[in-house]
Write an enzyme that holds these catalytic residues in place. Structure first.
Site, PDB file in Angstrom:
ATOM      1  N   GLU A 147     -17.496 -28.099  20.883  1.00 35.07           N
ATOM      2  CA  GLU A 147     -17.300 -29.252  21.781  1.00 35.07           C
ATOM      3  C   GLU A 147     -18.607 -29.739  22.378  1.00 35.07           C
ATOM      4  O   GLU A 147     -18.754 -30.926  22.694  1.00 35.07           O
ATOM      5  CB  GLU A 147     -16.317 -28.863  22.894  1.00 35.07           C
ATOM      6  CG  GLU A 147     -15.806 -30.025  23.731  1.00 35.07           C
ATOM      7  CD  GLU A 147     -16.698 -30.372  24.920  1.00 35.07           C
ATOM      8  OE1 GLU A 147     -16.522 -31.461  25.492  1.00 35.07           O
ATOM      9  OE2 GLU A 147     -17.563 -29.542  25.276  1.00 35.07           O
ATOM     10  N   HIS A 201     -12.258 -25.373  24.653  1.00 38.42           N
ATOM     11  CA  HIS A 201     -13.338 -25.049  23.717  1.00 38.42           C
ATOM     12  C   HIS A 201     -13.960 -23.696  24.038  1.00 38.42           C
ATOM     13  O   HIS A 201     -14.151 -23.321  25.202  1.00 38.42           O
ATOM     14  CB  HIS A 201     -14.399 -26.153  23.677  1.00 38.42           C
ATOM     15  CG  HIS A 201     -15.087 -26.442  24.976  1.00 38.42           C
ATOM     16  ND1 HIS A 201     -16.174 -25.729  25.411  1.00 38.42           N
ATOM     17  CD2 HIS A 201     -14.849 -27.385  25.919  1.00 38.42           C
ATOM     18  CE1 HIS A 201     -16.591 -26.227  26.570  1.00 38.42           C
ATOM     19  NE2 HIS A 201     -15.794 -27.228  26.900  1.00 38.42           N
ATOM     20  N   ASP A 249     -17.005 -22.760  23.002  1.00 42.81           N
ATOM     21  CA  ASP A 249     -18.469 -22.769  23.055  1.00 42.81           C
ATOM     22  C   ASP A 249     -19.012 -23.158  24.421  1.00 42.81           C
ATOM     23  O   ASP A 249     -18.337 -23.807  25.242  1.00 42.81           O
ATOM     24  CB  ASP A 249     -19.059 -23.685  21.989  1.00 42.81           C
ATOM     25  CG  ASP A 249     -18.678 -25.154  22.161  1.00 42.81           C
ATOM     26  OD1 ASP A 249     -17.522 -25.437  22.552  1.00 42.81           O
ATOM     27  OD2 ASP A 249     -19.537 -26.025  21.905  1.00 42.81           O
ATOM     28  N   GLU A 303     -10.666 -28.666  30.556  1.00 46.20           N
ATOM     29  CA  GLU A 303     -11.991 -29.062  31.035  1.00 46.20           C
ATOM     30  C   GLU A 303     -12.058 -28.929  32.557  1.00 46.20           C
ATOM     31  O   GLU A 303     -11.053 -29.100  33.249  1.00 46.20           O
ATOM     32  CB  GLU A 303     -12.301 -30.512  30.638  1.00 46.20           C
ATOM     33  CG  GLU A 303     -12.560 -30.721  29.164  1.00 46.20           C
ATOM     34  CD  GLU A 303     -13.918 -30.207  28.727  1.00 46.20           C
ATOM     35  OE1 GLU A 303     -14.744 -29.831  29.598  1.00 46.20           O
ATOM     36  OE2 GLU A 303     -14.163 -30.165  27.518  1.00 46.20           O
TER      37      GLU A 303
END
Length: 360
Positions: free
Chosen positions: A125, A67, A69, A154
């Site tokens: 996300e 992601h 963001d 992640e």
């Protein structure tokens, strides 16, 4: 401009481009431009989601997703920023611009990998589900999301976190009867009724479920309480929000049945359980050859993901997925967020080996 050769410098460049949720456009522009300049990827943009694919006709395709963001900075100036020695500090460095840097470097360094690769850079996300870019892509451009397995960058500090737990959130509405606080016997205190309910929640015995060698531990927690109308009125209502994190061998209907089994004995006629949100979990999926290779060839530490992540979105579409990234998850969203060179290079090496050599 070209992608920096050094992973640490590349991470620092990504961190320097602000991309708070709902404001990812500048970073999406940069990522799209850099990937398109490579020349060997088919690059498409859907909103501020950027997807870049090799099209080599390989028998298997791996999706690398991350992601764009970040959560907002603290606003008090306490966030550390910049490249110092072998460390990049700054908002999003651990969660998860280090992971983005690895995906970009792999796209740059491997024009002809042994497996086809789809690089997905997506928005939203860190905010409500409706804004999640993976959800948008699966809904509007499922043709871009075809793959045999997926790795999300992640932060896991280089360990492999398999699957994820589901999450069910409900609001329990307890009713009473209002009265003057000086004459409480004339009413029924809804706040006092919470005692029995909270006792049952506190006594919940969590399951420990082992799937593919990964142990998932369930939880049931009261998260918030709202009650009362005035300082001199016996409250005629009380609302408590309850969250159940459930192992991925249960679906949403089974999870709701478990929660109702705990709460129902504390309810009376007129009380209500309202389902606020439910997210299914994902089984580990470690038997897929692409993911099994990550573990077996590099002896990665493997554990269950106890929170919920976007691996569940892939699992819902039949794509086994894991979390694997260089950042420390304990640093995510904090003012002292950072990622180190060794973690970036170690995770890059593991993923490069898989893409360059292919599965065992």
């Amino acid at each position: 401009m070209t992608l920096p050769d050094d992973l640490l410098e590349l991470t620092a460049e990504l961190v320097a481009i602000p991309s708070v949720s709902h404001h990812e456009g500048a970073l999406a522009d940069w990522v799209e431009s850099e990937l398109a300049a490579l020349g060997w990827l088919a690059v498409e943009r859907v909103g501020d989601n950027v997807v870049a694919r090799t099209e080599l006709g390989r028998p298997q395709r791996l999706i690398l997703a991350g992601h764009l963001d970040t959560v907002p900075p603290t606003g008090d100036g306490s966030d550390a920023n910049g490249l110092i020695g072998d460390v990049v500090r700054g908002r999003g460095s651990a969660d998860m611009k280090g992971g983005l840097a690895i995906s970009l470097a792999l796209a740059r360094d491997l024009p002809a990998p042994a497996v086809d690769v789809t690089h997905v850079f997506y928005v939203g996300e860190e905010v409500e589900d409706a804004f999640n870019g993976l959800g948008t892509l699966f809904r509007d451009r499922p043709d871009l999301m075809v793959g045999d397995a997926a790795v999300l960058g992640e932060p896991t500090l280089g360990q492999l976190e398999a699957g994820c737990q589901g999450s069910l959130r409900v609001a329990v509405h307890l009713h009473g009867r209002s009265a003057h606080a000086a004459r409480p016997w004339m009413g029924v205190n809804a706040v006092h009724r919470l005692g029995h309910l909270l006792t049952r929640i506190d006594a919940f015995v969590p399951r420990r479920v082992v799937l593919d060698g990964c142990e998932f531990q369930e939880t049931l927690q009261a998260l918030s309480v709202d009650a009362g109308v005035a300082q001199n009125v016996v409250p005629d209502r009380a609302r408590v929000v309850v969250n159940h994190r459930f192992a991925p061998d249960h679906d949403r209907s089974r999870a709701e049945a478990v929660v109702r089994g705990v709460l129902d004995p504390a309810l009376e006629v007129g009380d209500e359980i309202e389902v606020l949100s439910v997210l299914d979990g994902a089984v580990p999926g470690l038997r897929h050859p692409l993911l099994a290779t990550l573990v077996e060839r590099h002896r990665l530490t493997v554990k269950a993901k106890l929170g919920w992540t976007d691996v569940a979105r892939f699992a819902a579409h039949g794509i086994p997925a894991v979390n694997l990234g260089p950042g420390d998850p304990l640093l995510a969203h904090g003012p002292d967020e950072y990622v180190e060179r060794w973690a970036l290079e170690a995770t890059y090496a593991v993923l490069r080996d898989l893409l360059e050599v292919g599965p065992s």
